[in-house]
Design a protein around this motif. Sequence first.
Motif, PDB file in Angstrom:
ATOM      1  N   UNK A 220       6.587   9.539  -6.855  1.00 42.04           N
ATOM      2  CA  UNK A 220       7.906   9.065  -6.445  1.00 42.04           C
ATOM      3  C   UNK A 220       8.267   7.769  -7.144  1.00 42.04           C
ATOM      4  N   UNK A 221       9.447   7.328  -6.882  1.00 42.04           N
ATOM      5  CA  UNK A 221       9.913   6.062  -7.437  1.00 42.04           C
ATOM      6  C   UNK A 221       9.352   4.913  -6.601  1.00 42.04           C
ATOM      7  N   UNK A 222       9.335   3.757  -7.181  1.00 43.25           N
ATOM      8  CA  UNK A 222       8.855   2.576  -6.465  1.00 43.25           C
ATOM      9  C   UNK A 222       9.788   2.264  -5.304  1.00 43.25           C
ATOM     10  N   UNK A 223       9.204   1.906  -4.181  1.00 36.42           N
ATOM     11  CA  UNK A 223       9.980   1.542  -3.001  1.00 36.42           C
ATOM     12  C   UNK A 223      10.289   0.057  -3.093  1.00 36.42           C
ATOM     13  N   UNK A 224      11.562  -0.268  -3.072  1.00 27.92           N
ATOM     14  CA  UNK A 224      11.958  -1.671  -3.113  1.00 27.92           C
ATOM     15  C   UNK A 224      12.502  -2.054  -1.752  1.00 27.92           C
ATOM     16  N   UNK A 225      11.810  -2.943  -1.091  1.00 23.77           N
ATOM     17  CA  UNK A 225      12.144  -3.290   0.290  1.00 23.77           C
ATOM     18  C   UNK A 225      13.497  -3.967   0.418  1.00 23.77           C
ATOM     19  N   UNK A 226      13.992  -4.579  -0.645  1.00 25.48           N
ATOM     20  CA  UNK A 226      15.251  -5.303  -0.515  1.00 25.48           C
ATOM     21  C   UNK A 226      16.475  -4.450  -0.832  1.00 25.48           C
ATOM     22  N   UNK A 227      16.279  -3.178  -1.092  1.00 25.34           N
ATOM     23  CA  UNK A 227      17.417  -2.287  -1.379  1.00 25.34           C
ATOM     24  C   UNK A 227      17.877  -1.629  -0.082  1.00 25.34           C
ATOM     25  N   UNK A 228      19.194  -1.445   0.026  1.00 24.30           N
ATOM     26  CA  UNK A 228      19.741  -0.774   1.199  1.00 24.30           C
ATOM     27  C   UNK A 228      19.512   0.721   1.059  1.00 24.30           C
ATOM     28  N   UNK A 229      19.328   1.407   2.189  1.00 25.78           N
ATOM     29  CA  UNK A 229      19.175   2.857   2.138  1.00 25.78           C
ATOM     30  C   UNK A 229      20.451   3.498   1.539  1.00 25.78           C
ATOM     31  N   UNK A 230      20.328   4.715   0.980  1.00 23.59           N
ATOM     32  CA  UNK A 230      21.474   5.352   0.333  1.00 23.59           C
ATOM     33  C   UNK A 230      22.671   5.591   1.251  1.00 23.59           C
ATOM     34  N   UNK A 231      22.448   5.713   2.543  1.00 21.35           N
ATOM     35  CA  UNK A 231      23.551   6.009   3.456  1.00 21.35           C
ATOM     36  C   UNK A 231      24.381   4.783   3.820  1.00 21.35           C
ATOM     37  N   UNK A 232      24.065   3.589   3.287  1.00 23.98           N
ATOM     38  CA  UNK A 232      24.835   2.380   3.589  1.00 23.98           C
ATOM     39  C   UNK A 232      25.910   2.168   2.616  1.00 23.98           C
TER      40      UNK A 232
ATOM     41  N   UNK B  50       0.829  -1.205   0.000  1.00 25.77           N
ATOM     42  CA  UNK B  50       0.000   0.000   0.000  1.00 25.77           C
ATOM     43  C   UNK B  50       0.868   1.260   0.000  1.00 25.77           C
ATOM     44  N   UNK B  51       1.933   1.234   0.801  1.00 25.56           N
ATOM     45  CA  UNK B  51       2.831   2.391   0.857  1.00 25.56           C
ATOM     46  C   UNK B  51       3.564   2.576  -0.472  1.00 25.56           C
ATOM     47  N   UNK B  52       3.964   1.481  -1.109  1.00 28.73           N
ATOM     48  CA  UNK B  52       4.621   1.576  -2.413  1.00 28.73           C
ATOM     49  C   UNK B  52       3.671   2.183  -3.442  1.00 28.73           C
ATOM     50  N   UNK B  53       2.410   1.778  -3.413  1.00 29.40           N
ATOM     51  CA  UNK B  53       1.413   2.361  -4.321  1.00 29.40           C
ATOM     52  C   UNK B  53       1.230   3.849  -4.045  1.00 29.40           C
ATOM     53  N   UNK B  54       1.212   4.210  -2.776  1.00 33.37           N
ATOM     54  CA  UNK B  54       1.058   5.614  -2.398  1.00 33.37           C
ATOM     55  C   UNK B  54       2.241   6.437  -2.917  1.00 33.37           C
ATOM     56  N   UNK B  55       3.439   5.883  -2.802  1.00 33.57           N
ATOM     57  CA  UNK B  55       4.629   6.567  -3.313  1.00 33.57           C
ATOM     58  C   UNK B  55       4.525   6.776  -4.813  1.00 33.57           C
ATOM     59  N   UNK B  56       4.107   5.731  -5.528  1.00 35.70           N
ATOM     60  CA  UNK B  56       3.974   5.849  -6.981  1.00 35.70           C
ATOM     61  C   UNK B  56       2.913   6.874  -7.355  1.00 35.70           C
ATOM     62  N   UNK B  57       1.790   6.877  -6.640  1.00 41.03           N
ATOM     63  CA  UNK B  57       0.718   7.832  -6.910  1.00 41.03           C
ATOM     64  C   UNK B  57       1.170   9.267  -6.655  1.00 41.03           C
ATOM     65  N   UNK B  58       2.102   9.421  -5.715  1.00 43.14           N
ATOM     66  CA  UNK B  58       2.597  10.759  -5.374  1.00 43.14           C
ATOM     67  C   UNK B  58       3.714  11.200  -6.332  1.00 43.14           C
TER      68      UNK B  58
END
Length: 67
Positions: free
Chosen positions: A55-67, A45-53
């Motif tokens: 933004x880019x798709x949220x991929x849960x298996x990606x590390x945050x940029x600060x890693x 649901x949050x990924x859909x909300x991001x896309x609707x807003x």
Amino acid sequence: MTDLTQMEERIAHLTRTVEDLSDIVARQEREITRLARRMQMVMEREAERELDAGGAAVLADQKPPHW
């Protein structure tokens, strides 16, 4: 009380304890499964909300940029 009777009572008690613990583990497994499903729904649901807003798709298996 004979040693045999004491051992039988102890075995009965331990058997009951194992059965109780088995019930608890089974209940926890069902709860974890239910919570995992709900968490997956929330993430989708949050990924859909991001896309609707926009933004880019949220991929849960990606590390945050600060890693």
